[in-house]
Design a protein around this motif. Structure first.
Motif, PDB file in Angstrom:
ATOM      1  N   CYS A  26      -3.826  24.162  18.757  1.00 24.43           N
ATOM      2  CA  CYS A  26      -3.722  24.948  19.980  1.00 24.43           C
ATOM      3  C   CYS A  26      -2.285  25.456  20.136  1.00 24.43           C
ATOM      4  N   PRO A  27      -2.109  26.746  20.461  1.00 26.11           N
ATOM      5  CA  PRO A  27      -0.754  27.269  20.636  1.00 26.11           C
ATOM      6  C   PRO A  27      -0.058  26.735  21.895  1.00 26.11           C
ATOM      7  N   HIS A  28      -0.827  26.139  22.813  1.00 30.50           N
ATOM      8  CA  HIS A  28      -0.240  25.638  24.059  1.00 30.50           C
ATOM      9  C   HIS A  28       0.074  24.137  23.992  1.00 30.50           C
ATOM     10  N   CYS A  29      -0.948  23.316  23.690  1.00 27.51           N
ATOM     11  CA  CYS A  29      -0.746  21.862  23.721  1.00 27.51           C
ATOM     12  C   CYS A  29      -0.660  21.233  22.326  1.00 27.51           C
ATOM     13  N   HIS A  30      -0.904  22.022  21.287  1.00 26.68           N
ATOM     14  CA  HIS A  30      -0.775  21.604  19.885  1.00 26.68           C
ATOM     15  C   HIS A  30      -1.797  20.557  19.448  1.00 26.68           C
ATOM     16  N   ARG A  31      -2.905  20.445  20.191  1.00 20.70           N
ATOM     17  CA  ARG A  31      -4.010  19.582  19.763  1.00 20.70           C
ATOM     18  C   ARG A  31      -4.907  20.375  18.827  1.00 20.70           C
ATOM     19  N   ALA A  32      -5.676  19.657  18.014  1.00 13.91           N
ATOM     20  CA  ALA A  32      -6.617  20.320  17.109  1.00 13.91           C
ATOM     21  C   ALA A  32      -7.700  21.033  17.922  1.00 13.91           C
ATOM     22  N   MET A  33      -8.018  22.257  17.514  1.00 14.02           N
ATOM     23  CA  MET A  33      -9.055  23.031  18.192  1.00 14.02           C
ATOM     24  C   MET A  33     -10.336  22.999  17.367  1.00 14.02           C
ATOM     25  N   ARG A  34     -11.467  23.195  18.064  1.00 10.98           N
ATOM     26  CA  ARG A  34     -12.776  23.267  17.415  1.00 10.98           C
ATOM     27  C   ARG A  34     -13.138  24.731  17.198  1.00 10.98           C
ATOM     28  N   TRP A  35     -13.700  25.031  16.041  1.00 14.10           N
ATOM     29  CA  TRP A  35     -14.196  26.380  15.769  1.00 14.10           C
ATOM     30  C   TRP A  35     -15.458  26.593  16.565  1.00 14.10           C
ATOM     31  N   LYS A  36     -15.587  27.751  17.213  1.00 13.86           N
ATOM     32  CA  LYS A  36     -16.786  28.071  17.988  1.00 13.86           C
ATOM     33  C   LYS A  36     -17.683  29.010  17.190  1.00 13.86           C
ATOM     34  N   GLN A  37     -17.224  30.230  16.973  1.00 18.36           N
ATOM     35  CA  GLN A  37     -17.955  31.227  16.199  1.00 18.36           C
ATOM     36  C   GLN A  37     -17.003  32.364  15.859  1.00 18.36           C
ATOM     37  N   GLY A  38     -17.251  33.031  14.764  1.00 18.39           N
ATOM     38  CA  GLY A  38     -16.388  34.148  14.374  1.00 18.39           C
ATOM     39  C   GLY A  38     -14.934  33.745  14.342  1.00 18.39           C
TER      40      GLY A  38
ATOM     41  N   TYR B 268     -11.864  26.630  20.329  1.00 12.82           N
ATOM     42  CA  TYR B 268     -11.828  26.036  21.667  1.00 12.82           C
ATOM     43  C   TYR B 268     -10.945  24.798  21.654  1.00 12.82           C
ATOM     44  N   CYS B 269     -10.037  24.724  22.639  1.00 12.31           N
ATOM     45  CA  CYS B 269      -9.171  23.560  22.793  1.00 12.31           C
ATOM     46  C   CYS B 269      -9.718  22.701  23.929  1.00 12.31           C
ATOM     47  N   GLU B 270     -10.102  21.473  23.611  1.00 12.45           N
ATOM     48  CA  GLU B 270     -10.609  20.561  24.634  1.00 12.45           C
ATOM     49  C   GLU B 270      -9.492  20.056  25.536  1.00 12.45           C
ATOM     50  N   GLY B 271      -8.257  20.042  25.043  1.00 15.83           N
ATOM     51  CA  GLY B 271      -7.126  19.610  25.861  1.00 15.83           C
ATOM     52  C   GLY B 271      -6.809  20.597  26.971  1.00 15.83           C
ATOM     53  N   CYS B 272      -6.845  21.874  26.667  1.00 17.83           N
ATOM     54  CA  CYS B 272      -6.543  22.930  27.640  1.00 17.83           C
ATOM     55  C   CYS B 272      -7.798  23.475  28.318  1.00 17.83           C
ATOM     56  N   CYS B 273      -8.963  23.159  27.749  1.00 19.93           N
ATOM     57  CA  CYS B 273     -10.247  23.705  28.223  1.00 19.93           C
ATOM     58  C   CYS B 273     -10.232  25.234  28.193  1.00 19.93           C
TER      59      CYS B 273
END
Length: 75
Positions: A5-17, A21-26
């Motif tokens: 994530c560019p904001h909180c630097h947690r791993a993001m989940r791929w959604k589509q295309g 999605y970052c669960e930390g930042c929602c």
């Protein structure tokens, strides 16, 4: 390799295309590629499973090994 994530630097989940999605930042983020020479957005071309990138600002085809990936909040 995780997409961070560019904001909180947690791993993001791929959604589509190109959406992640970052669960930390929602928040959802759109991935885009930048030219390493001029730092402008690249056009992504996909055919038969292959992905190529093209710079419309005079640099032509760009190897995917050279691109810079950035993330912007999806509106």
């Amino acid at each position: 390799m995780d997409t961070l994530c560019p904001h909180c630097h947690r791993a993001m989940r791929w959604k589509q295309g190109n959406l992640f999605y970052c669960e930390g930042c929602c928040k959802a983020y759109q991935q885009f590629a930048l030219c390493p020479d001029c730092n402008k957005p690249l056009e992504k071309m996909q055919a038969c499973g292959a992905v190529d990138y093209f710079c419309q600002h005079g640099h032509g085809l760009i190897s995917k090994k050279r691109i810079t990936l950035n993330y912007a909040e999806d509106k």
